[in-house]
Scaffold this active site. Structure first.
Site, PDB file in Angstrom:
ATOM      1  N   SER A  64     109.935 -17.169 -30.594  1.00 13.13           N
ATOM      2  CA  SER A  64     109.257 -15.576 -31.527  1.00 13.13           C
ATOM      3  C   SER A  64     108.596 -16.324 -33.101  1.00 13.13           C
ATOM      4  CB  SER A  64     109.246 -14.570 -31.309  1.00 13.13           C
ATOM      5  OG  SER A  64     109.587 -14.690 -30.117  1.00 13.13           O
TER       6      SER A  64
HETATM    7  N1  SAH Z   1     113.234 -14.440 -27.672  1.00 12.57           N
HETATM    8  C1  SAH Z   1     113.009 -16.538 -27.531  1.00 12.57           C
HETATM    9  C2  SAH Z   1     111.927 -16.125 -26.836  1.00 12.57           C
HETATM   10  C3  SAH Z   1     111.733 -17.544 -26.225  1.00 12.57           C
HETATM   11  S1  SAH Z   1     109.835 -17.349 -25.044  1.00 12.57           S
HETATM   12  C4  SAH Z   1     113.061 -16.660 -28.779  1.00 12.57           C
HETATM   13  O1  SAH Z   1     113.001 -16.637 -30.267  1.00 12.57           O
HETATM   14  O2  SAH Z   1     112.995 -18.171 -28.737  1.00 12.57           O
HETATM   15  C5  SAH Z   1     110.141 -16.560 -24.599  1.00 12.57           C
HETATM   16  C6  SAH Z   1     110.979 -16.864 -22.972  1.00 12.57           C
HETATM   17  O3  SAH Z   1     111.124 -15.931 -21.711  1.00 12.57           O
HETATM   18  C7  SAH Z   1     110.730 -18.292 -22.614  1.00 12.57           C
HETATM   19  O4  SAH Z   1     111.952 -19.127 -22.995  1.00 12.57           O
HETATM   20  C8  SAH Z   1     110.303 -18.245 -21.012  1.00 12.57           C
HETATM   21  O5  SAH Z   1     111.172 -18.592 -20.668  1.00 12.57           O
HETATM   22  C9  SAH Z   1     111.716 -17.303 -20.982  1.00 12.57           C
HETATM   23  N2  SAH Z   1     110.826 -15.866 -19.296  1.00 12.57           N
HETATM   24  C10 SAH Z   1     109.716 -16.671 -18.899  1.00 12.57           C
HETATM   25  N3  SAH Z   1     109.932 -15.222 -17.977  1.00 12.57           N
HETATM   26  C11 SAH Z   1     111.193 -14.815 -17.838  1.00 12.57           C
HETATM   27  C12 SAH Z   1     111.998 -14.260 -16.195  1.00 12.57           C
HETATM   28  N4  SAH Z   1     110.416 -13.539 -15.564  1.00 12.57           N
HETATM   29  N5  SAH Z   1     113.430 -14.053 -16.898  1.00 12.57           N
HETATM   30  C13 SAH Z   1     113.604 -14.337 -18.129  1.00 12.57           C
HETATM   31  N6  SAH Z   1     113.245 -15.383 -18.620  1.00 12.57           N
HETATM   32  C14 SAH Z   1     111.576 -15.102 -18.394  1.00 12.57           C
END
Ligand code: SAH
Length: 213
Positions: A64
Site C-alpha cells: 500500500s
Molecule cells: N498491507 C499490505 C497490502 C497488500 S495488498 C501491504 O502493505 O503490503 C492486499 C493484500 O490482501 C494482498 O496481499 C492480497 O493477497 C490480500 N488478500 C486479498 N484477498 C484476501 C482475503 N480474502 N483474505 C486475506 N488476504 C487477502
C-alpha cells in the site's frame, strides 16, 4: 538487509510529507520514521521505496501507498497493546507499522507465496506480530476474537459480517469498500447490534478475493 543513514533521512522526509497531507497522529508518524520500507520491496525498487506510491510485491499484489497506510492506521486510534486484526498481510509493511505503534497484530493473507515470504521477513527484521495466518480473511480469526480493531487492506465489495462480529464494543473496523474504486469506511461498534458508519473519500486497492484457491 541494510538500513543506512540515507534511508533514515528519506523516511524522515516521507513522514514530513505525510504530515503535510494531513496525518496528525504522532504515533503513526513515528512508526513511518522507524520502519524501513525499502526492505519490504524487491531491491529493484529500493530507490523509490520512500516515494508516496504503491509498488508491486509479487503474486499480482501491491504494497500500500504510505499515505494510505498512515491514513488507515490513524483511523484506528491505536493504543498500546490493542489487539488488531489485519486482513491482507501482503508485504507486511502495514503489519510492521502497527507493531511499531505498540499493537498486538493478528494478520491473515490468502496468497501462499506472500504469506511464506512475509512470515520469514518480519522476524528477520526483529518485528514480532502476535500471529500470522494463511487463509481467507473474509472469515476473520474467530479463535482470537474479539479485537479492539480490524483493518482490511484490500478493496471489499461488501463489509464481511464475520469481521463486524469479531469487533469489541467500542471497536473500529476500517475497510475500503467498493469494486473499481473504494470508499474508505469506518464502522464503530456501539453495542451488540448497532454500528456507526463514517466515510472518508476514495482510495484504490487490489480486491479482497473470496477463497478460490
Ligand atoms: N498491507 C499490505 C497490502 C497488500 S495488498 C501491504 O502493505 O503490503 C492486499 C493484500 O490482501 C494482498 O496481499 C492480497 O493477497 C490480500 N488478500 C486479498 N484477498 C484476501 C482475503 N480474502 N483474505 C486475506 N488476504 C487477502
Amino acid at each position: 538487509m541494510k538500513d543506512t543513514a540515507k534511508h533514515q533521512g528519506l523516511r524522515n522526509l516521507l513522514a514530513k510529507q505525510l504530515e503535510e497531507k494531513g496525518i496528525k497522529d504522532k504515533n503513526v508518524l513515528e512508526a513511518i520514521k522507524k520502519i524501513p520500507r525499502h526492505l519490504f520491496l524487491n531491491s529493484s525498487f529500493e530507490d523509490f521505496a520512500y516515494q508516496d506510491k504503491a509498488f508491486p510485491i509479487g503474486a499480482g499484489q501491491t504494497i500500500s501507498q504510505p499515505y494510505t497506510v498512515a491514513f488507515q492506521s490513524q483511523l484506528l486510534q491505536v493504543k498500546k497493546d490493542d489487539k488488531i486484526l489485519e486482513i491482507g498481510t501482503g508485504s507486511g509493511y502495514q503489519t510492521a507499522v502497527l507493531v511499531a505503534m505498540g499493537a498486538k497484530v493478528f494478520s491473515v493473507e490468502r496468497q501462499k507465496e506472500l504469506f511464506k515470504t512475509t512470515s520469514l521477513l518480519l522476524p528477520k527484521m526483529g518485528i514480532k506480530p502476535k500471529h500470522l495466518s494463511f487463509g481467507d480473511g473474509y472469515k476473520g480469526l474467530p479463535q482470537y476474537a474479539p479485537f479492539d480493531s480490524v483493518i482490511v487492506t484490500a478493496g471489499a465489495p461488501v463489509i464481511p459480517q464475520a469481521l463486524m462480529a469479531q469487533l469489541k464494543i467500542g471497536g473500529r473496523l476500517v475497510i475500503p469498500v467498493g469494486e473499481q474504486e473504494q470508499i474508505m469506511t469506518m464502522l464503530i461498534r456501539k453495542n451488540e447490534t448497532q454500528f456507526e458508519k463514517h466515510e472518508f473519500g476514495e482510495f484504490k486497492f487490489v480486491p479482497l478475493l473470496e477463497n478460490k484457491n
